[in-house]
Motif scaffolding. Structure first.
Motif: not given
Length: 153
Positions: A11-12, A14, A22, A48, A51-52, A55, A89, A92
């Motif tokens: 997932f990270l 992607t 992206d 997004r 994920r952001d 990260r 989401v 994850v």
């Protein structure tokens, strides 16, 4: 079969910094990615943001930290209570929670090469791995360092 770590890392990743790609910008492939993990794709903006934030929390220097609220549920299964989710989401974040409980969260890392920033799971015994790949990013960085030292020395 996907492990918690592999789901989170996939997932990270992607987003591909090196190629400027992206997956979340492509609705069809994003839905296919989710379906391939037997999950429902979240709206791209929601995915997004999650994920952001993830990260950033493991070291992506380009992204500001932030908090994200995610819905999950606890189900009683034959194996005992289990943290569950149907969308990407939620799944994850459930996987991240299990990694934290097992003490493995610190094994999630971001490659420090500014052209890479690939997420990876450090499987080294002492959790000391730095690069996503020593053959590629590690070698490049070592060569840069050597050239810099040779130029000043």
């Amino acid at each position: 079969m996907h492990t918690d770590a592999s789901l989170v890392v996939e997932f990270l990743n992607t987003v591909n910094v090196e190629e400027g790609a992206d997956l979340l910008e492509q609705p069809g492939p994003w839905r296919e990615w989710a379906a391939g993990h037997a999950l429902t794709a979240n709206p791209a903006a929601e995915a997004r943001a999650a994920r952001d934030a993830l990260r950033a929390s493991i070291g992506d220097p380009r992204l500001p930290g932030g908090s994200v609220d995610v819905g999950t549920r606890i189900s009683l299964t034959d194996a005992g209570p289990a943290l569950m989710a149907d969308d990407v989401v939620g799944a994850v974040f459930a996987a991240c929670t299990r990694l934290v409980v097992r003490g493995d969260w610190i094994r999630l890392k971001i490659c420090p090469a500014d052209t890479c920033l690939w997420a990876f799971y450090d499987e080294s015994r002492n959790r000391s791995r730095t690069w996503c790949s020593m053959r590629v990013c590690g070698n490049r960085e070592k060569a840069r360092g050597w050239r810099a030292r040779a130029a000043t020395g």
